[in-house]
Structure formats: structure tokens, C-alpha cells
Design a protein around this motif. Sequence first.
Motif, PDB file in Angstrom:
ATOM      1  N   GLU A 141       0.367   7.504  25.942  1.00 41.40           N
ATOM      2  CA  GLU A 141       0.169   6.075  26.085  1.00 41.40           C
ATOM      3  C   GLU A 141      -1.236   5.740  26.006  1.00 41.40           C
ATOM      4  O   GLU A 141      -1.977   6.387  26.549  1.00 41.40           O
ATOM      5  CB  GLU A 141       0.817   5.811  27.204  1.00 41.40           C
ATOM      6  CG  GLU A 141       2.193   5.844  27.609  1.00 41.40           C
ATOM      7  CD  GLU A 141       2.565   5.841  29.151  1.00 41.40           C
ATOM      8  OE1 GLU A 141       1.981   5.082  29.839  1.00 41.40           O
ATOM      9  OE2 GLU A 141       3.539   6.519  29.618  1.00 41.40           O
ATOM     10  N   ALA A 142      -1.588   5.041  25.093  1.00 41.97           N
ATOM     11  CA  ALA A 142      -2.819   4.555  25.232  1.00 41.97           C
ATOM     12  C   ALA A 142      -3.127   2.880  25.231  1.00 41.97           C
ATOM     13  O   ALA A 142      -2.523   2.245  24.533  1.00 41.97           O
ATOM     14  CB  ALA A 142      -3.632   4.826  23.855  1.00 41.97           C
ATOM     15  N   LEU A 143      -4.179   2.493  26.097  1.00 39.11           N
ATOM     16  CA  LEU A 143      -4.225   0.997  26.186  1.00 39.11           C
ATOM     17  C   LEU A 143      -6.002   1.186  26.006  1.00 39.11           C
ATOM     18  O   LEU A 143      -6.512   1.723  26.856  1.00 39.11           O
ATOM     19  CB  LEU A 143      -3.776   0.421  27.442  1.00 39.11           C
ATOM     20  CG  LEU A 143      -2.364   0.233  27.558  1.00 39.11           C
ATOM     21  CD1 LEU A 143      -2.085  -0.317  28.923  1.00 39.11           C
ATOM     22  CD2 LEU A 143      -1.949  -0.746  26.454  1.00 39.11           C
ATOM     23  N   ASN A 144      -6.364  -0.006  25.482  1.00 37.73           N
ATOM     24  CA  ASN A 144      -7.905  -0.286  25.568  1.00 37.73           C
ATOM     25  C   ASN A 144      -8.166  -0.785  27.020  1.00 37.73           C
ATOM     26  O   ASN A 144      -7.509  -1.521  27.616  1.00 37.73           O
ATOM     27  CB  ASN A 144      -8.167  -1.389  24.551  1.00 37.73           C
ATOM     28  CG  ASN A 144      -8.746  -0.593  23.299  1.00 37.73           C
ATOM     29  OD1 ASN A 144      -8.767   0.465  23.124  1.00 37.73           O
ATOM     30  ND2 ASN A 144      -8.435  -1.426  21.978  1.00 37.73           N
TER      31      ASN A 144
ATOM     32  N   TYR B 184      -7.238   3.422  28.838  1.00 42.39           N
ATOM     33  CA  TYR B 184      -6.403   4.182  29.770  1.00 42.39           C
ATOM     34  C   TYR B 184      -5.629   4.885  28.723  1.00 42.39           C
ATOM     35  O   TYR B 184      -4.308   4.374  28.083  1.00 42.39           O
ATOM     36  CB  TYR B 184      -5.408   2.969  30.324  1.00 42.39           C
ATOM     37  CG  TYR B 184      -4.380   3.837  31.031  1.00 42.39           C
ATOM     38  CD1 TYR B 184      -4.330   4.130  32.306  1.00 42.39           C
ATOM     39  CD2 TYR B 184      -3.092   3.685  30.325  1.00 42.39           C
ATOM     40  CE1 TYR B 184      -3.492   4.657  33.168  1.00 42.39           C
ATOM     41  CE2 TYR B 184      -2.052   4.067  31.251  1.00 42.39           C
ATOM     42  CZ  TYR B 184      -2.079   4.685  32.342  1.00 42.39           C
ATOM     43  OH  TYR B 184      -0.957   5.278  32.979  1.00 42.39           O
ATOM     44  N   LYS B 185      -5.714   6.403  28.676  1.00 36.74           N
ATOM     45  CA  LYS B 185      -4.844   7.272  27.680  1.00 36.74           C
ATOM     46  C   LYS B 185      -4.422   8.314  28.404  1.00 36.74           C
ATOM     47  O   LYS B 185      -5.120   9.060  29.045  1.00 36.74           O
ATOM     48  CB  LYS B 185      -5.686   7.444  26.438  1.00 36.74           C
ATOM     49  CG  LYS B 185      -4.861   8.442  25.459  1.00 36.74           C
ATOM     50  CD  LYS B 185      -5.656   8.658  24.192  1.00 36.74           C
ATOM     51  CE  LYS B 185      -4.807   9.543  23.247  1.00 36.74           C
ATOM     52  NZ  LYS B 185      -5.663  10.158  22.007  1.00 36.74           N
TER      53      LYS B 185
ATOM     54  N   ASP C 191      -8.368  10.444  28.612  1.00 35.62           N
ATOM     55  CA  ASP C 191      -9.619   9.963  28.511  1.00 35.62           C
ATOM     56  C   ASP C 191     -10.551  10.512  29.400  1.00 35.62           C
ATOM     57  O   ASP C 191     -10.227  10.322  30.700  1.00 35.62           O
ATOM     58  CB  ASP C 191      -9.367   8.268  28.497  1.00 35.62           C
ATOM     59  CG  ASP C 191     -10.804   7.395  28.285  1.00 35.62           C
ATOM     60  OD1 ASP C 191     -10.846   7.119  27.036  1.00 35.62           O
ATOM     61  OD2 ASP C 191     -11.665   7.934  29.063  1.00 35.62           O
ATOM     62  N   LEU C 192     -11.546  10.904  29.021  1.00 36.17           N
ATOM     63  CA  LEU C 192     -12.570  11.401  29.897  1.00 36.17           C
ATOM     64  C   LEU C 192     -13.017  10.704  31.067  1.00 36.17           C
ATOM     65  O   LEU C 192     -13.302  11.186  32.159  1.00 36.17           O
ATOM     66  CB  LEU C 192     -13.958  12.176  29.145  1.00 36.17           C
ATOM     67  CG  LEU C 192     -13.826  13.475  28.912  1.00 36.17           C
ATOM     68  CD1 LEU C 192     -12.763  13.832  27.924  1.00 36.17           C
ATOM     69  CD2 LEU C 192     -15.198  14.035  28.324  1.00 36.17           C
TER      70      LEU C 192
END
Lengths: 486, 505
Positions: free
Chosen positions: B62-65, B74-75, B130-131
Motif C-alpha cells: 500500500e502506498a500513499l503520499n 506511507y508505504k 519507506d525508510l
Amino acid sequence: MNWADLGTIAPVVVAVLVAAAILIVDMILPGRRNAILATALGGLGVVAVVLLAQAGHTGKAFGGAYSLDNLTVFLDFLFVSIAILTLLFAVDYLESRGLPLAEFAAILVFAVTGAMLIAGSTDLLLLFVALELMVLPGYMLVAFARRDPYSTEGAIKYFLLGSFSSAILLFGLAYVWGITGTTRVDGVAAALAKVVAGGPLAPGLAMGLAFMSAGVAFKMAAVPFHYWTPDAYQGSPTPVTAYLSVGPKVGAFAIALRLFVGALGPVKADWLPIIIVLAAATMTLGNLVAITQDNVKRMLAYSSIAHTGYILVGLAAYAGGQQSGISAILFYGAAYTFMNMGAFAIVTALQRRPGVSSQISNFAGLGRRDPWLGALMAIFLLSLTGIPPLAGFWAKAYVILAAIQAGGWLTALAVLAMVNAAAAAFYYLRVVSYMYMRDPAGDTEPSSPGVLFRAGLAVACVTTLIFGLFPAIVTAAKSAADALHV
Amino acid sequence: MPILSLIILTPLVGALLIAVLPSKETDLIRRTALAFALLAWVLSLGLLAALAFGPAGFQFVEALNWIPDFGIQYKVGVDGLSVLMVVLTTTLTWISILASFKPIKDRVKGYMISFLVLEVGMIGVFVALDLFLFYIFWEIVLVPMYLIIGIWGGGNRLYATMKFVLYTLVGSLLMLVAILATAFAFQAGHGGSWIGAFDYQALAAWAAGGHFTENLQILAFLALFLAFAIKVPMFPFHTWLPDAHTEAPTAGSVILAGVLLKLGAYGLIRFAVPLYPFAAHTFAWPIIVLSVVAIVYGAIVSIVQPDLKRLVAYSSVSHMGFVTLGIFAFSAAAYQGAVLQMINHGLITGGLFLLVGVIYERTHDRTIAKMGGLAAVMPLWSTAFGFFILASIGLPGLSGFVGEFLVFVGSFGVAPGIAVASIIVMVLAATYLLWMFQRIAFGELSEFLRSLGGHLTEIDRTELITLAPLAFLIVVLGLFPSLVLDLLRAPTQVFLAAVGVAVGG
């Protein structure tokens, strides 16, 4: 001066009128605290509305001495918030000590007017006048509890060192004026760009730079010009300390932005080393001394010195070639304002009844005897430590990011800042340990703050959380920083 | 269905719900916490069942900016490795919460909130892609653990919890600098665009292309290594561990040993090695040597510990040494052994801490010298304790054996001498654990225990329920390790490809 000029500086004008109105209301209805509060808060609300109307507009007034841009509006908003929060936190404290509210509110609004004028100043002389308008009421605020010898002592120290540093700053400005022949910020920048093209710095300019750095460093309480801070902070009535720790500090950084970035941008390679040394010394010393403090107010005073150091890292990153350093400074200033005022507010709440000191032992068991105050204090302290996802974390992250991008010595500065942040955890969490991991001792009566106070705390806390969860707010700081593109 | 977000949010919702319950309703609070922990557990089991074994790479992404200006997202996503860690976390969390029902009587509300927030952080670390997000979850873990040790811990808890926080913070803040420097190197290599600069998949691909300079790799690796080595903890960064374990409440110790130490090992596997392969190779030997030192040192120091919990804590240092040895041996068997060892250590040490907690509940003491003859009064407890001790020693047929054996096999090809040295330590482990067991379980009932009289009751049903799933898994994984190894096949290939070792080796 014409009507258009007045429109451009409308927020400052309204703020002055509010301060005057507070005094008039007090004269007509003496002792009516509610009327005074309504005037002050309502008036500041009007200032905020005027600012909202100005947002996005740009303009110049008084032949370029004052400019309205996104930076002005951003900083003004911050200053108005500071004034409102200070007022909300001060009401109970002043009342229980029999200190007059009207004078306090009027002086505070005058001080904030000065800060707002700094935000928009693009002329060296106006900058200086605005600075004095900000700090003179500050001296009065420190001395506000005039029967308390500590308050007086702090005020005298603050006043002597403050006026001394103002003189130094003025001296530095005179050098710059002498060499560039103008007091307009953009004129200075243009002249410097020609003067310094390639060659070493002229001795006169170097002198000016040194004096101005020292003057500004005094105002923002950077090491080794910080000696007035702990005494002034500890001696002041606690709500005043809350104001001092953010208002004049953000004001000093506003000067730094207008002066160092706006006017002295072309010679930034020359002042970069000064800022790096100041930043390193400030955060390290501030933290080391804060670790040894047993008085929470004094601890927060030293820790505010450390925060000055972190913000200076942002300024150094700008000088190292990263525009993002400026938005980092602005975001830090905003985040720091709310979390630090929140922390001071809790100290104020504990001291609601006269005679209660701000010793760390008074925090023992706070989490148990007053769960809400304890939880809020924990949030503010964790944010100040820089634990995600709270405002203070992003503030540090943005500053560090800019520094790392700038590279070179600034990477080392970023590492130092992080080591410092870890050391700071010790004294911030020590308070949390007292609140939650020790049994209540001595004064166990709940402090039950008033409605206004709670509203102020709610604002500070919600802002700390929102900045933490939606750090994209940095975009606002960015558009404000773009106003300084030179 | 965004199952990963659902798993992360479940404990958070539980924590928020408990926050609005009245503090006096302690039973309701306990049950609510357990219900949400169980729900998260069931969801994570569903995730395990739904995961496809074959393909390499991440699933359920799932990925959100989040902060578009810096490309921070937010990945989240999982592969076989993360799923195992998530299931370990959710399993140990509900067990810990159940195990806290009786011992924790004071400030139950705050305790349960802390535990659920802790679970959010731990799961987040294992699924973040995401780091920056990873870093945030990493830090979120810190605060609840600080409170759990500091508020509900033993006599010297303030010292222990502050030490824990400061050690971890120093490491993690330097890690933040390294993460930012890495992202900036990526951004500079992409014409100043921040897109993907914190995205693990983009960074891993960029690293695989050999685009990070050796200088950056060395510095960033060292910073990340420090952060993770403190958490594992590797010798000589382990000194916070015995204090934290000794002072933490039982459930805190279970989570600390079971999951928090794994965060460090997971960080090494997921981030430090694949992102900086050059540096990982450069420092592989020193790290292998440190691992062996940890294995030997932990075992030797365990022998002389007078306190039950301290003994188990030092044995953790020794066991986690096998994990780091396995990671840096860079071979398929060693990698799989390391991951298996992570799970085993979580199950076995978790069980040991629970059992020590049972004794502490009844005696309020953990001094080995004061115990003796427990087998006569608490036969069931002694049997269980003996079972977990045998598992910890590495008895074949139980899961502890398989992990250490695979690490041994995998590292033998790389460094025979080191592998042999580490395997000899297993004899030491047998010494300190069996000797300890002999001292407390057999012989005459000690003076101290006799003085307790009727307080020394047999292990009760709730306590057995907390131990049963652990024992079950230890047996199952001991007999059928392929259940885990199948899941790890794809991640192993990816890991070995990242460090540049011939696949299938």
C-alpha cells in the motif's frame, strides 16, 4: 505615507490600537478583568483576521522600508498565536498573585507589535526600531512581579545585557551602511554583491559582520552570548518565561532572516563559519548545562538555548547553499513555539497557587494526581525531545535534512545535533520519570486550571500533534521562505 | 482490502478505545486489550495464509503520499520474512497481555495502552517500506517500552529504563542522519527529484546498480549498524540489556526479548546489508568476530549469574550472536538459520521469561541460590521449565536446534574455525542452563521456599494457556522447519542477490 501604505501595515496598526484599547478599557472599567480579556483576545482575533485577508498578497510600504510578503504573514501569525497563548496561560497566574491584568496584556501586545514590525522590516533602521519596540516591553514583563526580588534581578540583567547588545547591533548596522551607502535591505544586498565579487572581505565589512552577529546572537541567546537567559527566565513570572522563550527568540530569528539572508546573503560564505561555530557551541553547552538542572523552569531555559542551536543549524544550511534551510528554520520556529509554550504552561498550572516552586520534585507523581496535565506535559516533552510522530521530530528532521544536503562541515554539524538530541532526552525524560515513575510527594492538591487555560493547552497540544501527523504543513513555511529568494 | 494497515490500526484502535474507558473498570480494560491483540493476531494469521510463497518481492503493498515535497510515503508491504516477524509479534503480544492480567494491578489502563501502542510500532517496523516511515515506527517503539519498564518495573527501574532509552536513542538518531544522507544521495543521482528517495524498493534497486559511493556506504552502514547492533544487542553494545530485562515486568521482558531484539536483526537483514552491500562485505569479518565473541561471552557470563532473569538475559546475548553470525555469513543456509533462530529465540526466551515470572509472582524473588527442590512442589511448572530449557540448549527435535544447526552449516563453508568455535559454545549453554535447572528444581526444598508455605502454588491455567502456543510452535518448527523455510525461499534469493553471492549457493 499614503493610505496604501497603511493598508500594507494594517496588522501592525491594528495591534497598536488593540494595546491602546486595552489601556482605555481598563481606565473606563477599572478592575473588570473580563472586559479587558475580551478586548485583548478579541483584538488579537481581529489582527489574525486582517492577516488572513493579507495572506497571499505582496506589497511594499514607506518607500520599500516595510514589505508585505508570505514571510511577513507567516511570522505575524506566529507572533499573534504567541500573544494569545501567553495571555490564556497568564490569567490564572496573575490573578492568584494579585498582579494587574490590563498592564500585562497591553505590554504584551506592544511587544508583539514590535515583533510583527520586525517580520516585515526591509530597512536596517526600521529593523532596529522594531527590535527595540519588541524588547523594551520585554524588560517590563520580566520585572512584572515587582515585589519578587528574583523578578527584578532578572529584569536588570536582561535590560543591561539587552541594551548593550542592541548598541552592538546598531554599531554593526552603521558599518554596513557606511560601506554600502544604503539602509534598504535589497540595496545592501545589491551593493554587497558588487563589493565582494571574488575578493576578501573589506575590514570594515568584517567588523560590521562581527558586531551584527554578536548583537543578534545576544537576542537569540546563542552561546557565548546567553548569560542573561537562565536568570531572566527563572526570575520572570512563569507565563512571561513562556513568552520570553519563544517570542523574542522567533523575533531574533526574524531579524536573522531579514538581515543575514535578505541583506547579507551575497557574503554568506563569510558568515557561514561564524554560524557553524555558534550553532555547535550553543546546542552542546545548552544541553550539557540543562542536564544538571533540578529546577524545571531553569532546565527549560537552558534547553531553549539548545533549541536555538538546532535552529542555527538551519541558518548554517542556508549559508551552505540550501534554500530549504530557511523553511526548516520557519517550521522549527512554529513547532517549537507551540510545544515549548505548552511545557511552560504546565509549569504555570502547577504554580497556580503562589509559593509553589518549579523544582522537579514538585512534578513527582503528576501523572497520577493529575492525569491530564501529566499526559499533556509528557506529549510536550516528548515533542521537545524529538520523538515521532510529534512536531518537534519533524522540526529536527527538516533542519538535519537541509544540513545534510548542504554537505561538508554541515554533515558533521548534523551528526553533532543528533548526538545532542539524544543527550537532551535525558533531561526531558527525567521529568517524565518524575511524573510517572515516582510517587506523589508534598503538594498533591490538583491544580484545576480555568477554562481559558485549558483552551490554551488544547491549542498547544493539538498543534503539536497536527504538525506531527501532517508534516506537509512545511509547504506553508516553504512559501514563506520563497519570499526571501534573492 | 488494505490488510496491512488494518493490522497496524487494530491495536491503535484498541488503545484509543481503552483511553476513553474509565480507569476503574480494570477487568473490562484487560479484556478489551486482549480482544484487540487477538484480533490483530487473527488478521496476521490471515495474512500468513494469504501470502503467495513463490514470487520474490513485496506483496500487499500500500502506498500513499505523505510529504510529497520530500517524496516521503506511507508505504507498507510484506515478504516472507516480514510476515513471519509480524506473526511472531502478534502472537507474543496477546500472550504478554494475557500474562499481565494477574501481575499488573496498578494503573492497568496505562499499561494496556502502552502495550497496544508498542504493538503498533513493532508491526510498523516490520512492514514499513519507506525508510522514513520505518524510522518513525522504530522510535514509536521506544516510548511505550520506556514507560513499561519505568512504571511497572522492579526496584532499580528508573536507572534501567533511562539506560535503555539513551542507548537506543543514540543509535537511532545517527541512523536518521544516515537515512537522510542515503535519500539525498539518491535524490542527487536523480537530477534533484525526491520521488522515491525514501522508497525502500527504489533505493534497493538503486543500490543493486552499485550507485551509492563507497564512502557513503561505509558511513551510512556504520550508523545503521550501530543502531541495529545496540538493539540486537551485539557485544559490546549489550550492557543495557541485562538491566532492562531484570527490571522490566515479566511481559515487558517477553516482548523485549521476543520482538524488540528482532527489530535490530531485521534492520540488518532488510536495510543495512542490501542497501550498502559494499560496506557489508567490508565489515563482514569484524562483525562475524563480534558475533562469536557475543556467543562465547554471553554463555560464559550466564554461568555466573545469580539472578534467574539476568541469566536468561545474558543467554539472549549468546543466542542472538548466532543470528548476526548467520546474517553476515552470506549464505543461504546461514540466512535461513538466522531467521529461524530469530523466531526460535522469540518463542523460547519468551517462554523462559514467562516461567521465571510465574516463580517471581509466588516468591517475589529470582535469586537462584534461594531456590531448590521446586520439582517436588511444582512438578508441572518444572516440567515446562525443563522443556523450554532443553529447547534453548538446542535439543534436536525442538526448534532451537534447527536454527543453530543451519547457521553452523551455513557459516562452516565461509569460516570453519569460527563455526566450530560457536558450536562448542552449545556445550557451555547446556552447562549453564542445566546447572541452573538442577539448582532450582532438584534436591531438597530450600529454606526460603519452605518459609513461603502455601503461597508456592502450582502453575495455574491462565499461565499454562500463555505457554501452550509457544511450546506447540517449538515442537512443530522443530519437526517441520520447512514450514518457515518455504516462506523464506524468495527472501533468501533476494538477500543473496543483493550481497552479490551466487544464488543457490
